[in-house]
Motif scaffolding. Structure first.
Motif, PDB file in Angstrom:
ATOM      1  N   THR A  68     -63.343 -96.631  66.033  1.00  0.00           N
ATOM      2  CA  THR A  68     -64.743 -96.816  65.665  1.00  0.00           C
ATOM      3  C   THR A  68     -64.767 -96.817  64.143  1.00  0.00           C
ATOM      4  N   VAL A  69     -65.418 -97.834  63.574  1.00  0.00           N
ATOM      5  CA  VAL A  69     -65.445 -97.964  62.115  1.00  0.00           C
ATOM      6  C   VAL A  69     -66.872 -98.048  61.613  1.00  0.00           C
ATOM      7  N   GLU A  70     -67.022 -97.781  60.330  1.00  0.00           N
ATOM      8  CA  GLU A  70     -68.321 -97.927  59.667  1.00  0.00           C
ATOM      9  C   GLU A  70     -68.199 -99.012  58.604  1.00  0.00           C
ATOM     10  N   PRO A  71     -68.815-100.164  58.833  1.00  0.00           N
ATOM     11  CA  PRO A  71     -68.773-101.222  57.823  1.00  0.00           C
ATOM     12  C   PRO A  71     -69.436-100.767  56.527  1.00  0.00           C
ATOM     13  N   THR A  72     -68.817-101.121  55.414  1.00  0.00           N
ATOM     14  CA  THR A  72     -69.339-100.714  54.114  1.00  0.00           C
ATOM     15  C   THR A  72     -69.772-101.898  53.262  1.00  0.00           C
ATOM     16  N   HIS A  73     -69.081-103.036  53.395  1.00  0.00           N
ATOM     17  CA  HIS A  73     -69.361-104.207  52.562  1.00  0.00           C
ATOM     18  C   HIS A  73     -68.980-105.486  53.292  1.00  0.00           C
ATOM     19  N   LEU A  74     -69.554-106.580  52.834  1.00  0.00           N
ATOM     20  CA  LEU A  74     -69.087-107.906  53.198  1.00  0.00           C
ATOM     21  C   LEU A  74     -68.091-108.302  52.111  1.00  0.00           C
ATOM     22  N   ILE A  75     -66.885-108.641  52.501  1.00  0.00           N
ATOM     23  CA  ILE A  75     -65.864-109.053  51.522  1.00  0.00           C
ATOM     24  C   ILE A  75     -66.049-110.516  51.158  1.00  0.00           C
ATOM     25  N   GLY A  76     -66.320-111.340  52.160  1.00  0.00           N
ATOM     26  CA  GLY A  76     -66.494-112.753  51.876  1.00  0.00           C
ATOM     27  C   GLY A  76     -66.673-113.570  53.137  1.00  0.00           C
ATOM     28  N   VAL A  77     -67.001-114.826  52.935  1.00  0.00           N
ATOM     29  CA  VAL A  77     -67.148-115.793  54.027  1.00  0.00           C
ATOM     30  C   VAL A  77     -66.134-116.890  53.740  1.00  0.00           C
ATOM     31  N   HIS A  78     -65.268-117.133  54.710  1.00  0.00           N
ATOM     32  CA  HIS A  78     -64.169-118.080  54.525  1.00  0.00           C
ATOM     33  C   HIS A  78     -64.281-119.228  55.518  1.00  0.00           C
ATOM     34  N   GLN A  79     -64.139-120.430  55.025  1.00  0.00           N
ATOM     35  CA  GLN A  79     -64.142-121.613  55.880  1.00  0.00           C
ATOM     36  C   GLN A  79     -62.714-122.121  55.960  1.00  0.00           C
ATOM     37  N   TRP A  80     -62.271-122.429  57.189  1.00  0.00           N
ATOM     38  CA  TRP A  80     -60.872-122.791  57.398  1.00  0.00           C
ATOM     39  C   TRP A  80     -60.746-123.618  58.668  1.00  0.00           C
ATOM     40  N   ARG A  81     -59.808-124.525  58.707  1.00  0.00           N
ATOM     41  CA  ARG A  81     -59.504-125.255  59.933  1.00  0.00           C
ATOM     42  C   ARG A  81     -58.229-124.657  60.503  1.00  0.00           C
ATOM     43  N   SER A  82     -58.328-124.104  61.701  1.00  0.00           N
ATOM     44  CA  SER A  82     -57.214-123.418  62.337  1.00  0.00           C
ATOM     45  C   SER A  82     -56.056-124.371  62.605  1.00  0.00           C
ATOM     46  N   THR A  83     -54.872-123.967  62.216  1.00  0.00           N
ATOM     47  CA  THR A  83     -53.671-124.735  62.539  1.00  0.00           C
ATOM     48  C   THR A  83     -53.235-124.441  63.969  1.00  0.00           C
ATOM     49  N   GLU A  84     -53.777-123.383  64.549  1.00  0.00           N
ATOM     50  CA  GLU A  84     -53.446-122.991  65.916  1.00  0.00           C
ATOM     51  C   GLU A  84     -54.090-123.929  66.942  1.00  0.00           C
ATOM     52  N   HIS A  85     -55.394-124.227  66.754  1.00  0.00           N
ATOM     53  CA  HIS A  85     -56.099-125.061  67.728  1.00  0.00           C
ATOM     54  C   HIS A  85     -56.863-126.221  67.089  1.00  0.00           C
ATOM     55  N   GLY A  86     -56.827-126.337  65.773  1.00  0.00           N
ATOM     56  CA  GLY A  86     -57.440-127.466  65.086  1.00  0.00           C
ATOM     57  C   GLY A  86     -58.940-127.384  64.884  1.00  0.00           C
ATOM     58  N   GLU A  87     -59.566-126.317  65.343  1.00  0.00           N
ATOM     59  CA  GLU A  87     -61.020-126.170  65.232  1.00  0.00           C
ATOM     60  C   GLU A  87     -61.410-125.583  63.875  1.00  0.00           C
ATOM     61  N   GLY A  88     -62.627-125.927  63.434  1.00  0.00           N
ATOM     62  CA  GLY A  88     -63.171-125.361  62.207  1.00  0.00           C
ATOM     63  C   GLY A  88     -63.628-123.928  62.442  1.00  0.00           C
ATOM     64  N   MET A  89     -63.395-123.091  61.461  1.00  0.00           N
ATOM     65  CA  MET A  89     -63.735-121.668  61.561  1.00  0.00           C
ATOM     66  C   MET A  89     -64.578-121.258  60.350  1.00  0.00           C
ATOM     67  N   ILE A  90     -65.558-120.411  60.608  1.00  0.00           N
ATOM     68  CA  ILE A  90     -66.286-119.710  59.549  1.00  0.00           C
ATOM     69  C   ILE A  90     -66.054-118.235  59.836  1.00  0.00           C
ATOM     70  N   ARG A  91     -65.387-117.544  58.934  1.00  0.00           N
ATOM     71  CA  ARG A  91     -64.999-116.150  59.150  1.00  0.00           C
ATOM     72  C   ARG A  91     -65.731-115.251  58.158  1.00  0.00           C
ATOM     73  N   PHE A  92     -66.421-114.264  58.686  1.00  0.00           N
ATOM     74  CA  PHE A  92     -67.082-113.244  57.875  1.00  0.00           C
ATOM     75  C   PHE A  92     -66.154-112.037  57.846  1.00  0.00           C
ATOM     76  N   SER A  93     -65.647-111.708  56.667  1.00  0.00           N
ATOM     77  CA  SER A  93     -64.725-110.580  56.522  1.00  0.00           C
ATOM     78  C   SER A  93     -65.473-109.377  55.965  1.00  0.00           C
ATOM     79  N   PHE A  94     -65.348-108.272  56.676  1.00  0.00           N
ATOM     80  CA  PHE A  94     -66.018-107.029  56.308  1.00  0.00           C
ATOM     81  C   PHE A  94     -65.001-105.977  55.889  1.00  0.00           C
ATOM     82  N   ALA A  95     -65.428-105.083  55.011  1.00  0.00           N
ATOM     83  CA  ALA A  95     -64.672-103.866  54.726  1.00  0.00           C
ATOM     84  C   ALA A  95     -65.285-102.767  55.574  1.00  0.00           C
ATOM     85  N   ALA A  96     -64.429-101.884  56.078  1.00  0.00           N
ATOM     86  CA  ALA A  96     -64.932-100.792  56.912  1.00  0.00           C
ATOM     87  C   ALA A  96     -64.075 -99.546  56.716  1.00  0.00           C
TER      88      ALA A  96
END
Length: 161
Positions: A68-96
């Motif tokens: 169980t974690v407590e989020p403290t901040h948003l680190i960033g939002v990353h846009q990427w095309r997965s090499t695993e399945h080829g789909e576009g990704m929008i990833r919200f990275s949090f610090a906790a």
């Protein structure tokens, strides 16, 4: 209003969340089976319908690690095309912050174990990292990327801001 076929034709990226959970110089990671290979990632997964981003990050971390974690901040939002399945990704990275651990909690299917590694150990995994976003999120955290959580807004379904 656009037709159903026009709506279906609109490109939609996968929306995912991830947590950089630090304990001193170590980071909470998951070892998982992905398409027959062993991969390493932060606790991460897909946003579910009607779920707030920060709640998804907490849920995914618990489901994949037993922490169980407590989020403290948003680190960033990353846009990427997965090499695993080829789909576009929008990833919200949090610090906790780690709060408590339930070692008896079963982990999600495909997750072999949760483990704590330092940055050098994570970087040494190279091609075993699930994506380049794993190390990019840690490096952003180390560089001081910390947005307040209140930059994210979610309105209840059916209401307007």
């Amino acid at each position: 209003m656009p037709s159903a076929s026009a709506i279906d034709a609109i490109w939609r990226p996968h929306v995912t969340v991830a947590c950089v959970v630090s304990d001193g110089a170590r980071y909470l990671m998951v070892e998982e089976e992905v398409n027959g290979r062993l991969a390493y990632n932060q606790p991460a997964g897909h946003l579910e319908d009607r779920e707030r981003l920060v709640d998804a990050a907490v849920r995914e971390t618990l489901e994949e690690t037993g922490w169980t974690v407590e989020p403290t901040h948003l680190i960033g939002v990353h846009q990427w095309r997965s090499t695993e399945h080829g789909e576009g990704m929008i990833r919200f990275s949090f610090a906790a912050r780690p709060d408590r651990h339930d070692p008896a909690r079963p982990l999600d299917a495909g997750i072999r174990r949760a483990l704590w590694l330092d940055r050098a150990e994570i970087a040494a995994l190279g091609g075993q990292l699930r994506s380049p976003l794993v190390l990019a999120s840690i490096d952003a955290w180390l560089a001081g990327a910390r947005l307040p959580l209140d930059v994210l807004h979610a309105w209840p379904h059916g209401t307007t801001p």
